[in-house]
Motif scaffolding. Sequence first.
Motif, PDB file in Angstrom:
ATOM      1  N   PRO A  90      14.375   1.260  -2.238  1.00 27.92           N
ATOM      2  CA  PRO A  90      13.105   1.014  -2.924  1.00 27.92           C
ATOM      3  C   PRO A  90      12.396   2.322  -3.249  1.00 27.92           C
ATOM      4  O   PRO A  90      12.569   3.332  -2.558  1.00 27.92           O
ATOM      5  CB  PRO A  90      12.309   0.184  -1.911  1.00 27.92           C
ATOM      6  CG  PRO A  90      12.877   0.576  -0.581  1.00 27.92           C
ATOM      7  CD  PRO A  90      14.340   0.834  -0.827  1.00 27.92           C
ATOM      8  N   TYR A  91      11.609   2.284  -4.318  1.00 26.39           N
ATOM      9  CA  TYR A  91      10.885   3.494  -4.707  1.00 26.39           C
ATOM     10  C   TYR A  91       9.677   3.672  -3.793  1.00 26.39           C
ATOM     11  O   TYR A  91       8.852   2.765  -3.643  1.00 26.39           O
ATOM     12  CB  TYR A  91      10.422   3.402  -6.156  1.00 26.39           C
ATOM     13  CG  TYR A  91       9.597   4.593  -6.576  1.00 26.39           C
ATOM     14  CD1 TYR A  91      10.203   5.817  -6.851  1.00 26.39           C
ATOM     15  CD2 TYR A  91       8.210   4.512  -6.660  1.00 26.39           C
ATOM     16  CE1 TYR A  91       9.464   6.925  -7.213  1.00 26.39           C
ATOM     17  CE2 TYR A  91       7.453   5.614  -7.026  1.00 26.39           C
ATOM     18  CZ  TYR A  91       8.092   6.815  -7.306  1.00 26.39           C
ATOM     19  OH  TYR A  91       7.336   7.903  -7.654  1.00 26.39           O
ATOM     20  N   LEU A  92       9.600   4.805  -3.172  1.00 29.33           N
ATOM     21  CA  LEU A  92       8.477   5.135  -2.303  1.00 29.33           C
ATOM     22  C   LEU A  92       7.683   6.259  -2.950  1.00 29.33           C
ATOM     23  O   LEU A  92       8.216   7.336  -3.219  1.00 29.33           O
ATOM     24  CB  LEU A  92       8.967   5.568  -0.919  1.00 29.33           C
ATOM     25  CG  LEU A  92       9.745   4.521  -0.121  1.00 29.33           C
ATOM     26  CD1 LEU A  92      10.216   5.108   1.207  1.00 29.33           C
ATOM     27  CD2 LEU A  92       8.897   3.282   0.120  1.00 29.33           C
ATOM     28  N   ALA A  93       6.429   5.985  -3.216  1.00 35.05           N
ATOM     29  CA  ALA A  93       5.587   6.986  -3.859  1.00 35.05           C
ATOM     30  C   ALA A  93       5.296   8.124  -2.896  1.00 35.05           C
ATOM     31  O   ALA A  93       5.146   7.930  -1.686  1.00 35.05           O
ATOM     32  CB  ALA A  93       4.280   6.344  -4.322  1.00 35.05           C
ATOM     33  N   MET A  94       5.257   9.320  -3.436  1.00 30.63           N
ATOM     34  CA  MET A  94       4.922  10.487  -2.622  1.00 30.63           C
ATOM     35  C   MET A  94       3.528  10.310  -2.029  1.00 30.63           C
ATOM     36  O   MET A  94       2.579   9.973  -2.717  1.00 30.63           O
ATOM     37  CB  MET A  94       4.979  11.735  -3.493  1.00 30.63           C
ATOM     38  CG  MET A  94       4.548  13.002  -2.797  1.00 30.63           C
ATOM     39  SD  MET A  94       4.581  14.409  -3.939  1.00 30.63           S
ATOM     40  CE  MET A  94       3.912  15.696  -2.891  1.00 30.63           C
ATOM     41  N   GLY A  95       3.406  10.508  -0.728  1.00 30.59           N
ATOM     42  CA  GLY A  95       2.133  10.369  -0.047  1.00 30.59           C
ATOM     43  C   GLY A  95       1.828   8.958   0.412  1.00 30.59           C
ATOM     44  O   GLY A  95       0.744   8.704   0.954  1.00 30.59           O
ATOM     45  N   ALA A  96       2.767   8.013   0.211  1.00 30.74           N
ATOM     46  CA  ALA A  96       2.535   6.639   0.656  1.00 30.74           C
ATOM     47  C   ALA A  96       2.400   6.599   2.174  1.00 30.74           C
ATOM     48  O   ALA A  96       3.056   7.347   2.895  1.00 30.74           O
ATOM     49  CB  ALA A  96       3.673   5.733   0.184  1.00 30.74           C
ATOM     50  N   ARG A  97       1.549   5.706   2.657  1.00 26.41           N
ATOM     51  CA  ARG A  97       1.286   5.578   4.090  1.00 26.41           C
ATOM     52  C   ARG A  97       1.630   4.171   4.556  1.00 26.41           C
ATOM     53  O   ARG A  97       1.669   3.230   3.763  1.00 26.41           O
ATOM     54  CB  ARG A  97      -0.177   5.882   4.397  1.00 26.41           C
ATOM     55  CG  ARG A  97      -0.660   7.239   3.925  1.00 26.41           C
ATOM     56  CD  ARG A  97      -0.094   8.363   4.763  1.00 26.41           C
ATOM     57  NE  ARG A  97      -0.700   8.407   6.067  1.00 26.41           N
ATOM     58  CZ  ARG A  97      -1.800   9.122   6.348  1.00 26.41           C
ATOM     59  NH1 ARG A  97      -2.392   9.825   5.403  1.00 26.41           N
ATOM     60  NH2 ARG A  97      -2.291   9.128   7.576  1.00 26.41           N
ATOM     61  N   GLY A  98       1.859   4.023   5.837  1.00 27.64           N
ATOM     62  CA  GLY A  98       2.158   2.719   6.381  1.00 27.64           C
ATOM     63  C   GLY A  98       2.288   2.771   7.882  1.00 27.64           C
ATOM     64  O   GLY A  98       1.870   3.732   8.537  1.00 27.64           O
ATOM     65  N   VAL A  99       2.863   1.703   8.445  1.00 31.44           N
ATOM     66  CA  VAL A  99       3.109   1.612   9.880  1.00 31.44           C
ATOM     67  C   VAL A  99       4.599   1.461  10.098  1.00 31.44           C
ATOM     68  O   VAL A  99       5.337   0.987   9.224  1.00 31.44           O
ATOM     69  CB  VAL A  99       2.343   0.434  10.523  1.00 31.44           C
ATOM     70  CG1 VAL A  99       0.852   0.632  10.368  1.00 31.44           C
ATOM     71  CG2 VAL A  99       2.777  -0.893   9.901  1.00 31.44           C
ATOM     72  N   GLY A 100       5.064   1.856  11.278  1.00 34.95           N
ATOM     73  CA  GLY A 100       6.472   1.757  11.590  1.00 34.95           C
ATOM     74  C   GLY A 100       6.689   1.580  13.071  1.00 34.95           C
ATOM     75  O   GLY A 100       5.845   1.966  13.896  1.00 34.95           O
ATOM     76  N   ALA A 101       7.806   0.995  13.419  1.00 30.13           N
ATOM     77  CA  ALA A 101       8.154   0.753  14.818  1.00 30.13           C
ATOM     78  C   ALA A 101       9.588   1.166  15.050  1.00 30.13           C
ATOM     79  O   ALA A 101      10.442   1.035  14.168  1.00 30.13           O
ATOM     80  CB  ALA A 101       7.962  -0.716  15.182  1.00 30.13           C
ATOM     81  N   VAL A 102       9.840   1.673  16.254  1.00 28.96           N
ATOM     82  CA  VAL A 102      11.182   2.061  16.677  1.00 28.96           C
ATOM     83  C   VAL A 102      11.617   1.118  17.792  1.00 28.96           C
ATOM     84  O   VAL A 102      10.845   0.840  18.719  1.00 28.96           O
ATOM     85  CB  VAL A 102      11.207   3.522  17.160  1.00 28.96           C
ATOM     86  CG1 VAL A 102      12.597   3.884  17.691  1.00 28.96           C
ATOM     87  CG2 VAL A 102      10.824   4.466  16.038  1.00 28.96           C
ATOM     88  N   TYR A 103      12.848   0.636  17.697  1.00 21.93           N
ATOM     89  CA  TYR A 103      13.378  -0.303  18.680  1.00 21.93           C
ATOM     90  C   TYR A 103      14.432   0.409  19.530  1.00 21.93           C
ATOM     91  O   TYR A 103      15.500   0.769  19.035  1.00 21.93           O
ATOM     92  CB  TYR A 103      13.986  -1.517  17.986  1.00 21.93           C
ATOM     93  CG  TYR A 103      12.997  -2.237  17.093  1.00 21.93           C
ATOM     94  CD1 TYR A 103      12.029  -3.065  17.629  1.00 21.93           C
ATOM     95  CD2 TYR A 103      13.017  -2.064  15.709  1.00 21.93           C
ATOM     96  CE1 TYR A 103      11.103  -3.727  16.822  1.00 21.93           C
ATOM     97  CE2 TYR A 103      12.102  -2.716  14.896  1.00 21.93           C
ATOM     98  CZ  TYR A 103      11.155  -3.537  15.452  1.00 21.93           C
ATOM     99  OH  TYR A 103      10.247  -4.174  14.645  1.00 21.93           O
ATOM    100  N   THR A 104      14.102   0.609  20.810  1.00 19.07           N
ATOM    101  CA  THR A 104      15.027   1.269  21.721  1.00 19.07           C
ATOM    102  C   THR A 104      16.052   0.252  22.240  1.00 19.07           C
ATOM    103  O   THR A 104      16.025  -0.932  21.880  1.00 19.07           O
ATOM    104  CB  THR A 104      14.265   1.900  22.894  1.00 19.07           C
ATOM    105  OG1 THR A 104      13.661   0.860  23.678  1.00 19.07           O
ATOM    106  CG2 THR A 104      13.170   2.832  22.376  1.00 19.07           C
ATOM    107  N   ASP A 105      16.923   0.702  23.119  1.00 22.41           N
ATOM    108  CA  ASP A 105      17.971  -0.160  23.670  1.00 22.41           C
ATOM    109  C   ASP A 105      17.526  -0.910  24.923  1.00 22.41           C
ATOM    110  O   ASP A 105      18.356  -1.498  25.623  1.00 22.41           O
ATOM    111  CB  ASP A 105      19.216   0.674  23.996  1.00 22.41           C
ATOM    112  CG  ASP A 105      19.853   1.257  22.751  1.00 22.41           C
ATOM    113  OD1 ASP A 105      19.703   0.652  21.670  1.00 22.41           O
ATOM    114  OD2 ASP A 105      20.490   2.329  22.855  1.00 22.41           O
TER     115      ASP A 105
END
Length: 383
Positions: free
Chosen positions: A341-356
């Motif tokens: 997907p196209y991600l605009a430069m400077g776009a912001r958001g939230v993210g999560a990392v899933y460990t084992d």
Amino acid sequence: MLEIIIAGYGAIIWLVFIKLKLLPWNIKSQLGAVAGALFLAATIIFTVNVITPVSEDVRVINMVSEVTTRVPGTVKRVAVEGNVMLKKGDVLVEIDDTPYRLKVNQLKAQLADVQANANNLKQDLESAKNGTLSAKAHFDLMTLRLDESTKLATAGAGNQYDVESYRSEVQKALAALNTAKANEVKANSKLTAVVGDDNASVASVKAQLEAAQYDLESCVVRAPADGFAVNVMVRPGNYAVAMPLRPLMSFVENEQRIIAFFDQNELRLVKPGDKAEIAMRTIPGKVLYAKVESIIWANGGGQSVQSGVIPNTPMEHLHAPLPQKYAVRLKLNHEDAEDAPYLAMGARGVGAVYTDHIKPLHLLRMVVLRLDAKINYLIFKLP
């Protein structure tokens, strides 16, 4: 998801104490139920934040190159408009190449001249050797005449004037011989002075010619990578210079980096290769799948700037500076860049990392992240 777990816990309490009346519903059981709910909620929250850390500061970063000219000159043509996709090597700006083209022509003529001179160096050396032989023969002849005139004068058959005359001629012949030898050495030095396969003078002019041709080619400023130009304010007739630094435009490269910033105590279980999910505000309702590419275990709080002044320690301040976050680089799970997907430069958001660790609890974070993605549809602004 947490609300569902608490609701399930409340249903169990209602079933045990109210519906089936397996245990008495009194002040002790009520306090115990409330304490149990708080303990369950705290346990889930603290556990989920460790095994699936979340970042509310996910950024899309593009590389930006400041386009400058390597050679000064008058701008002849601006070949691009802003926000138009370009390929690496496409022409951006052309500088008037007249002085650089003339310099190249001048050095080409000079190269032809020195190459002709270099071709004559062998003949010059042979001529110098012949001159040395001729001078030596004349010196030998004058030396012989001096010996003969000296013997005749001693025997009374000659006069002293001839002796002095030949002695002078010997000195002249010796000087001519030394000069001829010097010319031979000089001619030999020029012939043997080579750089690679070229004579030294030819190699010198060739190097100047290559530099001039490089300057001529630099009159055409090209795109450093795939991307697009922004802030294209330069116009034909402007005079472009490399110093003082005044960029012609800014060039945004297509290459992107997705960086998520986490608090310092959130990454103790995270490692490269862990799965991750991102919800960007520019793509509401959609969750992007990614993985942890690397963890940047460094930030500006641990850097000391080179200075002649001893830095103040945090203890000397009224309040110690806040700890800075660590960056985690994420990579989208798309083998083909065209499918990403196209991600605009400077776009912001939230993210999560899933460990084992404790994977069943990952579902809670997944549900919350998808709710955040849906909330991105809403624009909290009065009309």
